[in-house]
Design a protein around this motif. Structure first.
Motif, PDB file in Angstrom:
ATOM      1  N   LYS A  56       0.920  -0.974  -0.160  1.00 48.60           N
ATOM      2  CA  LYS A  56      -0.174   0.213   0.005  1.00 48.60           C
ATOM      3  C   LYS A  56       0.498   1.319  -0.240  1.00 48.60           C
ATOM      4  O   LYS A  56       0.380   2.181  -0.574  1.00 48.60           O
ATOM      5  CB  LYS A  56      -1.197  -0.166   1.475  1.00 48.60           C
ATOM      6  CG  LYS A  56      -2.230  -1.331   0.955  1.00 48.60           C
ATOM      7  CD  LYS A  56      -2.811  -1.023   2.585  1.00 48.60           C
ATOM      8  CE  LYS A  56      -3.788  -2.416   2.167  1.00 48.60           C
ATOM      9  NZ  LYS A  56      -4.810  -2.386   3.633  1.00 48.60           N
ATOM     10  N   LEU A  59       1.682   1.430  -3.384  1.00 52.50           N
ATOM     11  CA  LEU A  59       0.981   2.047  -4.377  1.00 52.50           C
ATOM     12  C   LEU A  59       0.518   3.832  -3.798  1.00 52.50           C
ATOM     13  O   LEU A  59      -0.011   5.002  -4.556  1.00 52.50           O
ATOM     14  CB  LEU A  59      -0.097   1.286  -3.919  1.00 52.50           C
ATOM     15  CG  LEU A  59      -0.144   0.240  -5.211  1.00 52.50           C
ATOM     16  CD1 LEU A  59      -1.086  -0.706  -4.126  1.00 52.50           C
ATOM     17  CD2 LEU A  59      -0.474   0.376  -6.357  1.00 52.50           C
ATOM     18  N   LEU A  61      -1.382   4.473  -1.523  1.00 53.66           N
ATOM     19  CA  LEU A  61      -3.284   3.943  -0.774  1.00 53.66           C
ATOM     20  C   LEU A  61      -2.256   4.798   0.780  1.00 53.66           C
ATOM     21  O   LEU A  61      -4.056   5.228   1.626  1.00 53.66           O
ATOM     22  CB  LEU A  61      -3.477   2.492  -1.254  1.00 53.66           C
ATOM     23  CG  LEU A  61      -3.704   2.644  -2.722  1.00 53.66           C
ATOM     24  CD1 LEU A  61      -3.568   0.991  -2.521  1.00 53.66           C
ATOM     25  CD2 LEU A  61      -4.696   3.405  -2.605  1.00 53.66           C
ATOM     26  N   ILE A  62      -1.132   4.716   1.003  1.00 56.09           N
ATOM     27  CA  ILE A  62      -0.899   5.323   2.736  1.00 56.09           C
ATOM     28  C   ILE A  62       0.274   5.849   2.393  1.00 56.09           C
ATOM     29  O   ILE A  62       0.959   5.958   1.367  1.00 56.09           O
ATOM     30  CB  ILE A  62      -1.160   4.458   3.519  1.00 56.09           C
ATOM     31  CG1 ILE A  62      -0.420   2.816   3.584  1.00 56.09           C
ATOM     32  CG2 ILE A  62      -2.528   3.510   4.243  1.00 56.09           C
ATOM     33  CD1 ILE A  62      -0.135   1.764   4.623  1.00 56.09           C
ATOM     34  N   PHE A  63       0.540   6.570   3.520  1.00 53.53           N
ATOM     35  CA  PHE A  63       1.507   7.515   3.938  1.00 53.53           C
ATOM     36  C   PHE A  63       2.691   7.427   4.520  1.00 53.53           C
ATOM     37  O   PHE A  63       1.957   6.816   6.014  1.00 53.53           O
ATOM     38  CB  PHE A  63       1.128   8.783   3.498  1.00 53.53           C
ATOM     39  CG  PHE A  63       0.325   9.469   2.790  1.00 53.53           C
ATOM     40  CD1 PHE A  63       0.164   8.830   1.583  1.00 53.53           C
ATOM     41  CD2 PHE A  63      -1.018  10.241   3.016  1.00 53.53           C
ATOM     42  CE1 PHE A  63      -1.234   9.321   0.344  1.00 53.53           C
ATOM     43  CE2 PHE A  63      -2.084  11.058   2.477  1.00 53.53           C
ATOM     44  CZ  PHE A  63      -2.516   9.806   1.151  1.00 53.53           C
TER      45      PHE A  63
ATOM     46  N   HIS B 277      -9.635   1.070  -4.587  1.00 51.75           N
ATOM     47  CA  HIS B 277      -8.408   0.932  -4.466  1.00 51.75           C
ATOM     48  C   HIS B 277      -7.748   0.479  -5.346  1.00 51.75           C
ATOM     49  O   HIS B 277      -6.903   0.760  -6.181  1.00 51.75           O
ATOM     50  CB  HIS B 277      -8.106  -0.658  -3.560  1.00 51.75           C
ATOM     51  CG  HIS B 277      -8.297  -0.433  -2.112  1.00 51.75           C
ATOM     52  ND1 HIS B 277      -7.397  -1.264  -1.066  1.00 51.75           N
ATOM     53  CD2 HIS B 277      -8.951   0.930  -1.407  1.00 51.75           C
ATOM     54  CE1 HIS B 277      -7.863  -0.397  -0.268  1.00 51.75           C
ATOM     55  NE2 HIS B 277      -8.531   0.855  -0.348  1.00 51.75           N
ATOM     56  N   VAL B 280      -7.986   4.480  -7.674  1.00 49.65           N
ATOM     57  CA  VAL B 280      -6.697   5.154  -7.255  1.00 49.65           C
ATOM     58  C   VAL B 280      -5.236   5.060  -7.451  1.00 49.65           C
ATOM     59  O   VAL B 280      -4.137   5.889  -7.371  1.00 49.65           O
ATOM     60  CB  VAL B 280      -6.870   6.297  -5.691  1.00 49.65           C
ATOM     61  CG1 VAL B 280      -8.243   7.066  -5.411  1.00 49.65           C
ATOM     62  CG2 VAL B 280      -6.739   4.908  -4.568  1.00 49.65           C
ATOM     63  N   THR B 281      -5.508   3.214  -7.665  1.00 49.03           N
ATOM     64  CA  THR B 281      -3.954   3.267  -7.633  1.00 49.03           C
ATOM     65  C   THR B 281      -4.173   3.262  -9.188  1.00 49.03           C
ATOM     66  O   THR B 281      -3.246   3.180 -10.094  1.00 49.03           O
ATOM     67  CB  THR B 281      -3.616   1.247  -7.476  1.00 49.03           C
ATOM     68  OG1 THR B 281      -5.028   0.927  -8.102  1.00 49.03           O
ATOM     69  CG2 THR B 281      -4.075   1.514  -5.901  1.00 49.03           C
ATOM     70  N   GLN B 727      -6.426  12.502   2.423  1.00 47.72           N
ATOM     71  CA  GLN B 727      -6.625  10.974   2.817  1.00 47.72           C
ATOM     72  C   GLN B 727      -6.185  10.025   2.645  1.00 47.72           C
ATOM     73  O   GLN B 727      -5.603  10.072   1.264  1.00 47.72           O
ATOM     74  CB  GLN B 727      -8.030  10.761   3.024  1.00 47.72           C
ATOM     75  CG  GLN B 727      -9.023  10.335   3.687  1.00 47.72           C
ATOM     76  CD  GLN B 727     -10.392  10.034   3.161  1.00 47.72           C
ATOM     77  OE1 GLN B 727     -10.981   9.005   3.313  1.00 47.72           O
ATOM     78  NE2 GLN B 727     -10.652  11.508   2.376  1.00 47.72           N
ATOM     79  N   GLU B 728      -5.194   8.835   3.595  1.00 54.84           N
ATOM     80  CA  GLU B 728      -5.126   8.152   3.296  1.00 54.84           C
ATOM     81  C   GLU B 728      -6.094   6.632   3.048  1.00 54.84           C
ATOM     82  O   GLU B 728      -7.075   6.080   4.107  1.00 54.84           O
ATOM     83  CB  GLU B 728      -4.160   7.432   4.995  1.00 54.84           C
ATOM     84  CG  GLU B 728      -3.169   8.031   5.032  1.00 54.84           C
ATOM     85  CD  GLU B 728      -1.968   7.587   5.899  1.00 54.84           C
ATOM     86  OE1 GLU B 728      -2.672   6.827   6.689  1.00 54.84           O
ATOM     87  OE2 GLU B 728      -0.895   7.257   5.464  1.00 54.84           O
ATOM     88  N   LEU B 729      -6.123   6.123   1.867  1.00 48.16           N
ATOM     89  CA  LEU B 729      -7.447   6.336   1.535  1.00 48.16           C
ATOM     90  C   LEU B 729      -7.976   4.096   1.972  1.00 48.16           C
ATOM     91  O   LEU B 729      -8.570   3.708   2.100  1.00 48.16           O
ATOM     92  CB  LEU B 729      -7.874   5.836   0.031  1.00 48.16           C
ATOM     93  CG  LEU B 729      -7.912   7.153  -0.669  1.00 48.16           C
ATOM     94  CD1 LEU B 729      -7.912   7.080  -2.589  1.00 48.16           C
ATOM     95  CD2 LEU B 729      -9.572   7.283   0.057  1.00 48.16           C
ATOM     96  N   ALA B 730      -6.048   3.723   1.886  1.00 40.13           N
ATOM     97  CA  ALA B 730      -6.328   2.333   2.598  1.00 40.13           C
ATOM     98  C   ALA B 730      -6.713   2.296   3.995  1.00 40.13           C
ATOM     99  O   ALA B 730      -6.049   1.507   4.690  1.00 40.13           O
ATOM    100  CB  ALA B 730      -5.233   1.961   2.000  1.00 40.13           C
ATOM    101  N   GLN B 731      -6.854   3.106   4.921  1.00 37.97           N
ATOM    102  CA  GLN B 731      -5.799   2.875   6.146  1.00 37.97           C
ATOM    103  C   GLN B 731      -7.423   2.226   7.121  1.00 37.97           C
ATOM    104  O   GLN B 731      -8.288   2.434   6.559  1.00 37.97           O
ATOM    105  CB  GLN B 731      -5.831   4.038   7.157  1.00 37.97           C
ATOM    106  CG  GLN B 731      -4.915   3.771   8.676  1.00 37.97           C
ATOM    107  CD  GLN B 731      -4.570   5.271   8.906  1.00 37.97           C
ATOM    108  OE1 GLN B 731      -4.659   6.364   8.438  1.00 37.97           O
ATOM    109  NE2 GLN B 731      -3.946   5.438   9.618  1.00 37.97           N
TER     110      GLN B 731
END
Lengths: 337, 731
Positions: A56, A59, A61-63, B277, B280-281, B727-731
């Motif tokens: 992630k 990708l 998706l998270i930082f 997911h 946005v990827t 925003q962290e979309l995968a959190q």
């Protein structure tokens, strides 16, 4: 940056926090990793070890909490890098109200592909994942394996240079698993870079060039599969056409030279290979009972030399093997008492 | 000396006595306004895919461009804040800005719309009016500048708060880096928007809506339409109004919650099920996701509105459709009465359908009189207006008459309003008539059987516009000081002022019809005099007077109560404008719903958007509350009145409690004022009353409403984009 390095993480750390900013879990601790062009890299580890977090982060998706991830030399949050990436998530998170064709068309549009190219690519991929018969059905009617296949197709819609696969064989039957592994090797041969994480150690072993083993967010081991799995104190000879007498003679020669024979006999195959063989035979000759190793005589063994101790199971896997090019047998290095 | 004087004159011309009073300052601001609007239009056009355009930029170039545009925008916003601050603080401007502050911005489009109607409608004029609304007759009164000021302040507020949060989280130097990246990427993304991706996401939203929930709303609408026929009475006083109001209101009330639900649950569902997911990827920008959703749901709404509009139209036509019967005897009696005078009290009537009958009228061959519908050829039958409509009649061979479908009820009048003045009972000019004691001061009254009169002056009356005469329509209020003849309506007369003698000439007398529109035809020839030669002056002005003829009875009039019907716009066009109004409301709800759902869960986003919707409908009340124009004080004071059962008019007794309440109200008034200015006035977009009452909704108001909606959507879009991006979309 070396142009051969596709993914690079530097001191990558991820801490998950709660609403108030308090630390909940430190998912990844100072990960340094380099993945090179054209290799299949496997991330292994138990649940919660940080595999999916790493993917992630790559990708965007998270930082990252600290450290950095570079993909194709760009920051992972840079959107343009996605043009060269394909991603298959752990479960195929797709729009279930779309059909297979619509799904691929939609993702093709996201890559700004012109209509003609989208149609052509979608048709190729649907054929490749063998879903032509169900291409006009909504994904809500798909089985898990079918969803996985269309998930892989969407990951390949842009003919990516880098594929990120999270548990690619989950939900697939043995035939599907074999198909997936063959495909990954084919893609690798086409020059694509693949990063996958999986619980299926066999799968990783079969396809990965290099693996990294994560535990509690830390990288515990990293290297080529062939190097990591090599049992250096053992020697394996595979031969065919030997009579039982000849086998006994070979064993005697080994012992005369100071070696110790742990096992000598017919090797066993894996259940996966057996299954695949039976299904393929059955498809080739419908209605006929498959005659195979199940009906063969039990494996012969010869007693090992006296004084030798059981060494326990170990592997003699000789690095990444193309499962399609293998003979299908795997030597059984097991001493019989 | 001469040179110095010229230079001084030049500076005076350029900068004015105060530096911002000259030509330069408003011109610069005007230019700025046009640039921002053009930029906005470009983003909308490119983003929505109407214009296929993308810049062939390398990542490095687009990053540089993003940085220039991002910081440029911030610089412009800072400049606007500084200029407005200086202007508000400078003494010469304080008077006009105070005036501006006390005026509700919502009144601007209505005023301009009314003025527009007074001048007749043309597109260029409408455009000019919309321009006035945006940029103001004086620049500082333009709504656009108020908007620009507000957006600039909010932008800088967000930047500073973001910087503070970043400093707390990352420390000073990394914080600067984070803020720099955010500003650059925000601006950069505008240049990298891909119409194809936006359209792909819009299509997805449409497919989602179609395959999931939208059918429910549609079925509900159909059910309502099916059963509404049982409850709507086509025999009521004004059935057209009832039917049109019903369909427009129902459509609005159904569409708004439906789109609220769709728009607020879509993104959170994607985030929860993690389908986001796989989106946005891909090389998708946050702005494209927000824009795509808004566009998709708006198109769904537009499609639904179109279908509902057609169904509603058919429903109205079918609901109002009816035919009366006229036998040969009735027709013969009508002819006889026309020749010999009435023998029955109410004349000859048609059969009763939908709770009304029409008087059957016949025009003798030698008659010169005209009907309200215009010139009727002699020797023909016609039916009197009832319930706002009439029917065409065609003679059959057996002497009976065939009656056509209702006509004249589905109209879009284009009224031309005049300026109203009064004469008092002695005949002296005055600004107002008599207040008969009603609290609502909208109407002013003139006394019957005196010299009191109401006089409207109409401009631009030319023979080209009114070749056959002028149709006057009026809605009069009647106030009786004694019962009089209970079955006799109050009588009045309509007068025209002779351009040479300046005296009034009576054109006709009439019986006042209360609570409905009364139409009268002023023909080209009045008592042998030509309308344009004798009554319209050289500048095209016509003065129409109104008198009440019954002693001690009163007519109540306001400026809009008597107008000339300059022509009729297309009813279907007006009906479309009614649906366009609903469409704009839906657009706002969808925009806000999608933006809030980028960082709130579905139910919370729905409640928040619903809250804004409700507050938006009460925006005008909130504004009056904030500036202290409501009875009973602010929230705390009115709560005290509620508990202590004090009436809303009397002053509260001076006490520490009262002082505290007033102080708290004072504190609340600031945020209330800001909210009333920032929230969209949903009610202003609703033009169903125009459509239902049969008045054309002016083009200027359509333009102003559209501009309003876009002005609100832009910051909302940026809000949604910012939240989704950070925003962290995968959190």
């Amino acid at each position: 940056m070396d142009s051969d390095i596709v993914i690079e993480t530097r001191n990558l750390t991820k801490v998950y926090r709660d609403f108030w900013g308090r630390e909940k879990v430190r998912a990844l601790k100072a990960l340094d990793l380099q993945i090179r062009r054209g290799e299949i890299f496997g991330l292994l580890g138990p649940n919660g070890s940080g595999k999916t977090t790493t993917i992630k982060l790559i990708l965007g998706l998270i930082f990252p909490t600290s450290g950095e991830v570079l993909v194709f030399g760009q920051d992972a949050r840079e959107v343009t890098k996605n043009e060269r990436i394909g991603y298959l998530p752990e479960e195929s998170y797709l729009y279930r109200f779309l059909t297979a064709e619509e799904t691929l068309d939609f993702y093709g549009r996201l890559f700004n592909m012109p209509a003609m190219l989208r149609r052509q690519r979608a048709a190729e991929l649907i054929e490749m994942v063998e879903l032509g018969w169900a291409k006009r059905r909504q994904l809500r009617e798909y089985s898990k394996g079918m969803t996985r296949r269309i998930g892989l197709a969407q990951a390949l819609i842009n003919d990516p240079e880098l594929l990120l696969l999270d548990e690619p064989t989950t939900g697939l039957d043995p035939m599907g698993t074999r198909w997936m592994k063959d495909l990954l090797l084919k893609l690798r041969d086409q020059g694509k870079t693949i990063l996958m994480c999986s619980h299926q150690l066999d799968d990783v072993q079969d396809v990965c060039d290099r693996v990294g083993i994560l535990h509690q967010g830390e990288l515990k081991e990293l290297g080529r599969v062939s190097d990591l799995l090599k049992v250096r104190e053992m020697t394996e000879i595979q031969c065919s056409g030997l009579s039982p007498e000849a086998e006994r003679e070979v064993c005697a020669v080994v012992e005369r030279l100071g070696g110790k024979v742990h096992f000598c006999g017919n090797p066993t195959t894996t259940l996966e290979k057996l299954f695949v063989r039976i299904i393929r035979e059955s498809e080739a000759h419908p209605g006929r009972r498959v005659r195979g190793v199940l009906e063969a005589e039990p494996p012969r063994t010869i007693p090992a030399a006296s004084g030798s101790q059981a060494t326990g199971p170990s592997s003699t896997g000789s690095g990444p093997r193309s499962s399609s090019s293998q003979s299908g047998e795997k030597p059984n290095i097991q001493r019989e008492n | 000396m001469i040179v110095e004087r010229y230079i001084a004159d030049f500076w005076g011309w350029l900068l004015g006595p105060g530096w911002h009073d000259g030509i330069l300052f408003p011109w610069l601001l005007y230019l700025l306004g046009v640039l921002v609007l053009a930029g906005l239009a470009l983003v909308v056009l490119v983003g929505s895919g109407w214009v296929r355009w993308s810049l062939p930029l390398t990542p490095r170039q687009s990053r540089s461009l993003g940085r220039i545009v991002g910081y440029g925008t911030l610089g412009v916003a800072l400049l606007v804040i500084l200029l407005m601050g200086i202007f508000l603080l400078s003494p010469s401007a304080s008077s006009s800005s105070a005036k501006e502050a006390t005026e509700s911005s919502a009144s601007s489009p209505k005023d301009s719309a009314q003025a527009d109607s007074a001048e007749g409608v043309s597109f260029s004029k409408a455009l000019l009016r919309a321009g006035d609304f945006l940029f103001g007759p004086g620049w500082q009164e333009g709504t656009f500048y108020q908007w620009l000021g507000m957006v600039s302040v909010v932008t800088w507020g967000v930047v500073l708060v973001g910087l503070l949060a970043a400093v707390i989280r990352h420390g000073p130097l990394p914080a600067l880096k984070v803020v720099d990246r955010t500003i650059t990427e925000l601006a950069e993304d505008v240049f990298r928007l891909s119409p194809r991706r936006v359209w792909a996401l819009a299509r997805l939203a449409i497919q989602e809506a179609v395959r999931r929930r939208i059918v429910i709303g549609f079925v509900l609408f159909l059910l309502l339409m099916l059963f509404a026929g049982w409850y709507l009475d086509p025999g009521s006083v004004n059935p057209t109004r009832l039917y049109l109001h019903f369909v427009l209101t129902t459509t609005g009330y159904l569409m708004l919650p439906l789109m609220l639900f769709l728009s607020t649950f879509s993104l959170p569902t994607d985030i929860r099920t993690k389908t986001i997911h796989t989106v946005v990827t891909k090389p998708v920008r946050a702005g494209e996701i927000v824009l795509g959703r808004v566009l998709g749901f708006f198109l769904v709404a537009a499609g639904l509105l179109a279908v509902m509009g057609v169904i509603s139209y058919v429903f109205v036509i079918r609901g109002l459709s009816h035919r009366h019967e006229i036998t040969a005897e009735m027709a013969a009696e009508a002819v006889k009465q026309a020749q010999t005078g009435p023998t029955k009290e109410f004349g000859v009537m048609t059969t009763m359908v939908h709770n009304h009958r029409h008087a059957i009228l016949w025009k003798p061959a030698d008659s010169a009189s005209s009907t309200p519908q215009g010139q009727t050829p002699p020797g023909t039958f016609w039916l009197a207006m009832e319930q706002g409509h009439t029917h065409r009649v065609f003679p059959r061979e057996d002497g009976s008459l065939e009656v056509g479908p209702p006509e004249g009820n589905l109209i879009a009048r284009v009224p031309q309003y005049g300026k109203l003045q009064f004469l008092d009972r002695q005949g002296r000019p005055t600004d107002k008539g008599i207040n008969v004691g009603e609290e609502w001061e909208y109407r002013s009254y003139i006394e019957g059987d005196t010299n009191a009169a109401a006089i409207w002056t109409f401009e631009d009356i030319r023979p080209e516009r009114f070749p056959e005469g002028v149709l006057v329509e009026m809605t009069l209020g009647v106030f009786r000081s004694w019962k009089g003849e209970i079955e006799q309506p109050i009588r009045g007369s309509l007068l025209l002022r002779d351009r040479t003698t300046r005296s009034f000439v009576e054109v006709f007398t009439f019986s006042a019809k209360e609570f409905q529109i009364d139409s009268h035809w002023i023909p080209r020839q009045i008592k042998g005099k030509d309308l344009f030669e004798h009554f319209v002056d050289d500048r095209g002005r016509l003065e129409i007077g109104l008198k009440c003829l019954d002693r001690a009875q009163f007519f109540g009039v306001s400026q809009a109560d008597l107008y000339l019907r300059a022509g009729d716009a297309s009813f279907v066009g007006n009906f479309f404008k009614g649906y366009l109004g609903i469409g704009l409301q839906v657009l706002l709800v969808v925009g806000l719903g999608v933006a809030l759902s980028t960082f709130l869960s579905g139910p919370v986003a729905m409640v928040a958007t619903g809250g804004v919707l409700v507050l938006g409908f009460f925006g005008d009340f909130m504004y009056r509350l904030a500036v202290g124009k409501t009875y009973g004080g602010g929230p705390v004071e009115s709560l005290i009145r509620l508990v202590t059962q004090e009436n809303v008019i009397s002053e509260l007794e001076p006490s520490p409690r009262t002082t505290a309440a007033k102080m708290l109200d004072q504190l609340a008034s600031g945020p209330l004022w800001v909210m009333s200015k920032m929230l969209p006035r949903f009610g202003d977009f609703d033009c169903s009353s125009f459509v239902a009452d049969g008045f054309d909704f002016p083009a200027a108001m359509v333009l102003a409403n559209t501009a309003n909606a876009l002005a609100f959507l832009l910051p909302v879009f940026v809000l949604g984009y910012g939240f989704l991006k950070s925003q962290e979309l995968a959190q």
